[in-house]
Design a protein around this motif. Structure first.
Motif, mmCIF file in Angstrom:
data_model
loop_
_atom_site.group_PDB
_atom_site.id
_atom_site.type_symbol
_atom_site.label_atom_id
_atom_site.label_comp_id
_atom_site.label_asym_id
_atom_site.label_seq_id
_atom_site.Cartn_x
_atom_site.Cartn_y
_atom_site.Cartn_z
ATOM 1 N N ASN A 390 18.179 33.115 -5.324
ATOM 2 C CA ASN A 390 18.282 34.471 -5.860
ATOM 3 C C ASN A 390 17.632 34.560 -7.244
ATOM 4 O O ASN A 390 18.232 35.055 -8.212
ATOM 5 N N ILE A 391 16.425 34.083 -7.332
ATOM 6 C CA ILE A 391 15.660 34.113 -8.570
ATOM 7 C C ILE A 391 14.305 34.748 -8.291
ATOM 8 O O ILE A 391 13.904 34.916 -7.139
ATOM 9 N N THR A 392 13.607 35.105 -9.346
ATOM 10 C CA THR A 392 12.261 35.666 -9.246
ATOM 11 C C THR A 392 11.302 34.732 -9.983
ATOM 12 O O THR A 392 11.409 34.558 -11.205
ATOM 13 N N LEU A 393 10.400 34.144 -9.244
ATOM 14 C CA LEU A 393 9.433 33.224 -9.834
ATOM 15 C C LEU A 393 8.263 34.004 -10.417
ATOM 16 O O LEU A 393 7.903 35.079 -9.908
ATOM 17 N N PRO A 394 7.644 33.504 -11.485
ATOM 18 C CA PRO A 394 6.465 34.180 -12.040
ATOM 19 C C PRO A 394 5.348 34.276 -11.011
ATOM 20 O O PRO A 394 5.077 33.321 -10.280
ATOM 21 N N LYS A 395 4.719 35.443 -10.949
ATOM 22 C CA LYS A 395 3.628 35.635 -10.006
ATOM 23 C C LYS A 395 2.361 34.953 -10.506
ATOM 24 O O LYS A 395 2.169 34.799 -11.716
ATOM 25 N N PRO A 396 1.492 34.559 -9.590
ATOM 26 C CA PRO A 396 0.221 33.940 -10.026
ATOM 27 C C PRO A 396 -0.608 34.918 -10.841
ATOM 28 O O PRO A 396 -0.530 36.145 -10.668
ATOM 29 N N LYS A 397 -1.426 34.391 -11.730
ATOM 30 C CA LYS A 397 -2.325 35.218 -12.533
ATOM 31 C C LYS A 397 -3.383 35.853 -11.630
ATOM 32 O O LYS A 397 -3.639 35.388 -10.527
ATOM 33 N N PRO A 398 -4.015 36.926 -12.108
ATOM 34 C CA PRO A 398 -5.038 37.572 -11.270
ATOM 35 C C PRO A 398 -6.173 36.656 -10.861
ATOM 36 O O PRO A 398 -6.772 36.847 -9.809
ATOM 37 N N TYR A 399 -6.488 35.662 -11.689
ATOM 38 C CA TYR A 399 -7.597 34.763 -11.382
ATOM 39 C C TYR A 399 -7.148 33.535 -10.578
ATOM 40 O O TYR A 399 -7.946 32.665 -10.292
ATOM 41 N N GLU A 400 -5.859 33.464 -10.210
ATOM 42 C CA GLU A 400 -5.346 32.350 -9.434
ATOM 43 C C GLU A 400 -5.164 32.758 -7.975
ATOM 44 O O GLU A 400 -5.023 33.945 -7.673
ATOM 45 N N PRO A 401 -5.162 31.790 -7.045
ATOM 46 C CA PRO A 401 -4.910 32.131 -5.637
ATOM 47 C C PRO A 401 -3.533 32.765 -5.470
ATOM 48 O O PRO A 401 -2.555 32.331 -6.079
ATOM 49 N N GLU A 402 -3.480 33.779 -4.629
ATOM 50 C CA GLU A 402 -2.221 34.492 -4.448
ATOM 51 C C GLU A 402 -1.167 33.648 -3.742
ATOM 52 O O GLU A 402 0.022 33.883 -3.897
ATOM 53 N N ASN A 403 -1.610 32.663 -2.954
ATOM 54 C CA ASN A 403 -0.675 31.868 -2.155
ATOM 55 C C ASN A 403 -0.391 30.507 -2.769
ATOM 56 O O ASN A 403 0.109 29.618 -2.080
ATOM 57 N N ARG A 404 -0.710 30.326 -4.043
ATOM 58 C CA ARG A 404 -0.468 29.019 -4.647
ATOM 59 C C ARG A 404 1.034 28.781 -4.791
ATOM 60 O O ARG A 404 1.807 29.710 -5.048
ATOM 61 N N PRO A 405 1.481 27.531 -4.636
ATOM 62 C CA PRO A 405 2.912 27.248 -4.824
ATOM 63 C C PRO A 405 3.299 27.357 -6.289
ATOM 64 O O PRO A 405 2.446 27.215 -7.182
ATOM 65 N N PRO A 406 4.539 27.621 -6.577
ATOM 66 C CA PRO A 406 4.960 27.713 -7.985
ATOM 67 C C PRO A 406 4.877 26.366 -8.669
ATOM 68 O O PRO A 406 5.028 25.312 -8.044
ATOM 69 N N LEU A 407 4.610 26.392 -9.947
ATOM 70 C CA LEU A 407 4.594 25.170 -10.737
ATOM 71 C C LEU A 407 6.026 24.687 -10.969
ATOM 72 O O LEU A 407 6.979 25.480 -10.961
ATOM 73 N N ALA A 408 6.165 23.390 -11.184
ATOM 74 C CA ALA A 408 7.501 22.829 -11.406
ATOM 75 C C ALA A 408 8.142 23.435 -12.651
ATOM 76 O O ALA A 408 9.343 23.720 -12.665
ATOM 77 N N ALA A 409 7.334 23.647 -13.695
ATOM 78 C CA ALA A 409 7.877 24.240 -14.922
ATOM 79 C C ALA A 409 8.378 25.659 -14.668
ATOM 80 O O ALA A 409 9.429 26.065 -15.190
ATOM 81 N N GLU A 410 7.662 26.431 -13.858
ATOM 82 C CA GLU A 410 8.097 27.791 -13.543
ATOM 83 C C GLU A 410 9.400 27.785 -12.760
ATOM 84 O O GLU A 410 10.316 28.574 -13.035
ATOM 85 N N LEU A 411 9.493 26.895 -11.776
ATOM 86 C CA LEU A 411 10.713 26.822 -10.970
ATOM 87 C C LEU A 411 11.899 26.371 -11.802
ATOM 88 O O LEU A 411 12.994 26.950 -11.715
ATOM 89 N N LEU A 412 11.708 25.343 -12.622
ATOM 90 C CA LEU A 412 12.822 24.819 -13.418
ATOM 91 C C LEU A 412 13.308 25.833 -14.443
ATOM 92 O O LEU A 412 14.512 26.014 -14.636
ATOM 93 N N ARG A 413 12.375 26.511 -15.113
ATOM 94 C CA ARG A 413 12.789 27.477 -16.133
ATOM 95 C C ARG A 413 13.468 28.694 -15.517
ATOM 96 O O ARG A 413 14.437 29.216 -16.071
ATOM 97 N N SER A 414 12.966 29.139 -14.376
ATOM 98 C CA SER A 414 13.615 30.270 -13.709
ATOM 99 C C SER A 414 15.014 29.886 -13.235
ATOM 100 O O SER A 414 15.960 30.679 -13.343
#
Length: 571
Positions: A390-414
């Motif tokens: 039940n969290i919201t992960l940061p979305k990829p940047k416009p210049y990044e692939p839309e289907n990229r997996p979340p980074l470990a830092a993004e998941l841990l901080r969220s």
């Protein structure tokens, strides 16, 4: 005898008695340390420790009667070292070629030939010598820069448990995790079992199969039959729940015999029939059979044994390596189970962090938590992680692939932000979050699974098709979206001149091709250019319509600090 002589004799007896007690304690401590060393599983040592261990074993095994039995020299020179700079793809291709070339060298240690007439010392020396040769063969593989050898069991006493289980078992059951069966399978162990007895067979017990969807289970069944692998789908958790009278999470029986989840009675019957067939081929008669269980730590081997026995006979914990000695458990007069301690086999196909995420290596010994969590983030889809936690992960940047997996830092901080995990330093407690996420990944709270080699999910195929369309002609549309976002940012911050009536995206169309390319190329400089401060020209007065001369107000500072005339206005 005088009084003084009696007191001296008493003191001597007391001193001797205390000395004997001290020696007894020291012997007990030595025995305890040796016994503890036997029970300890060793999967991770540094290079210096490995060299010292091999040198110690070489010194112990050195014999004047046969000094050339083992080459005691340790080669410390690095082979196949290269200074060439390779890309990631080239390095991976080279690694795959080296792995295929040295696949035969990646084996489990064999027990040397023995007989009942050998003494304990002779048998111990032969086993240590064979184990030392095996360790050195793997050390040579580790010297190859193109190969990455994962941690493996380095304690001889743990391998001795495996040798005895393999020798006394008629049917060898290798317990694997259904979410990635090939990760936990050791083909060389199956070959070693056939070397001991040509009739001995190995059955792949695919545990935790209740975590697999039926289509995925069907694909694995087809793969096993195609490669002539004896297998059974099983869930120790479901069997234990039924044994305790609880409601099973999923139905056990299935109409399809290839993908059915075996119950406790069905599995016992299948194991006994397979073992009796082996014994009958070997001896022609069947009186009693023994089924051995082997596998990696934390694959559910102890839980399986407890479910089959019907009582808790082995310790179960999330920490790998609970079982230390093999044990025989009598089920019926004709069936005996033999449980081997879980051990890590040498492998090329996994990394240290994959082994931590899979529960093979203890989580509490983890030092690089982000790398292990990244394995989870790469395997579990983004929407599944968000739904489970039940969290919201940061979305990829416009210049990044839309289907990229979340980074470990993004998941841990969220995760830390949603749970309020804060360390004493005031920063997010990523270590605590990483351990909880890895535990959920191992226990199945975060659903994931691997498909057989050559198989792809429909979602992955659709993503690849989208990527192909983007590469063929859809890249321009993606570039247009990025440029629109950049122009919106520039116009909002006043970095571009005003163009009335021109919407974002249309302004670029009004420019000639060269100017448009120049604007795109110089956007980086415009983005970082500091905006100019506009001068305040409000003090000017507009034309009053008389003679066209603007009226200017001039303020003159008084000369004296005292009272004087106010500001003088000249025209």
């Amino acid at each position: 005898m005088g009084k003084s002589d009696k007191s001296a004799l008493g003191r001597a007896l007391v001193k001797h008695h205390n000395h004997m007690i001290q020696e007894s304690k020291e012997k007990g401590q030595v025995y305890y340390k040796q016994h503890k060393k036997v029970l300890e599983s060793i999967t991770d040592v540094n290079d210096i420790d490995a060299v010292i261990q091999q040198a110690d074993e070489a010194v112990r095994l050195f014999s004047a009667d046969n000094p050339t039995a083992v080459n005691t020299l340790i080669d410390l020179e690095s082979s196949s070292s290269t200074s060439e700079i390779l890309t990631t793809e080239q390095r991976r291709e080279l690694q795959l070629k080296e792995e295929a070339l040295h696949a035969s060298s990646l084996s489990v240690p064999r027990r040397p030939a023995w007989n009942a007439k050998m003494s304990v010392e002779e048998l111990d020396a032969n086993e240590r010598r064979a184990f030392l040769v095996w360790r050195r063969s793997l050390a040579r593989l580790e010297e190859n820069d193109s190969l990455v050898l994962t941690p493996f069991e380095k304690n001889l006493d743990i391998w001795r448990q495996l040798w005895r289980v393999v020798e006394r078992s008629d049917l060898l059951v290798m317990v694997v995790d259904a979410r990635d069966p090939l990760f936990y399978r050791c083909p060389d162990l199956e070959a070693y079992a056939r070397e001991i007895d040509e009739h001995k067979r190995t059955l792949l017990l695919i545990n935790k199969a209740d975590l697999l969807p039926n289509p995925v289970r069907q694909k694995w069944a087809e793969y096993m039959k195609l490669h002539d692998i004896l297998y059974v789908f099983w869930s120790a958790k479901v069997a234990t729940a039924e044994l305790e009278g609880k409601k099973a999470p999923v139905p056990v029986s299935s109409s399809d015999t290839d993908t059915k989840l075996y119950s406790r009675d069905e599995l016992l019957s299948r194991l006994q029939s397979e073992a009796e067939e082996i014994v009958e081929m070997r001896t022609g008669t069947t009186e009693h059979v023994t089924v051995g269980f082997v596998g990696y730590p934390n694959v559910g081997k102890s839980s399986t044994i407890n479910a089959l026995v019907g009582a808790k006979r082995t310790g179960v914990t999330s920490t790998p390596g609970k079982t230390k000695h093999f044990q025989t458990l009598i089920i019926t007069e004709k069936l005996t189970l033999c449980d081997c301690p879980g051990l890590v086999f040498p492998s090329f196909t996994s990394s240290r962090y994959e082994m931590i995420a899979s529960g093979v290596l203890p989580i509490h010994r983890m030092t690089e938590h982000r790398e292990a969590v990244q394995v989870v983030a790469d395997r579990v889809p983004r929407h599944v992680i968000q739904a489970v936690y039940n969290i919201t992960l940061p979305k990829p940047k416009p210049y990044e692939p839309e289907n990229r997996p979340p980074l470990a830092a993004e998941l841990l901080r969220s995760y830390c932000a949603s749970r309020g995990y804060v360390a004493s330093s005031g920063l997010p407690d990523e270590t605590k979050a990483a351990r909880q996420i890895l535990k959920d990944y191992i226990d199945g709270k975060l659903p994931h699974y691997q498909l057989p080699p050559g198989e792809k999910e429909e979602e992955e195929e659709n993503v690849e098709k989208v990527d192909e369309r983007s590469e063929s002609g859809g890249g321009e549309g993606r570039l247009e979206e990025v440029m629109d976002d950049l122009e919106n940012f520039d116009m909002t911050n006043g970095l571009l001149g005003s163009s009335k009536g021109v919407v974002p995206g249309e302004r670029r169309k009004l420019l000639p091709p060269a100017a448009s390319a120049s604007a795109s190329a110089s956007h980086k400089h415009q983005h970082h250019k500091k905006p100019q401060r506009k001068k305040d020209r409000g003090w000017r007065v507009k034309d009053d319509g008389t003679d066209g001369t603007p009226v200017v107000r001039v303020y003159q500072k008084p000369v004296n600090a005292g009272p004087g005339p106010g500001p003088v206005v000249t025209t």
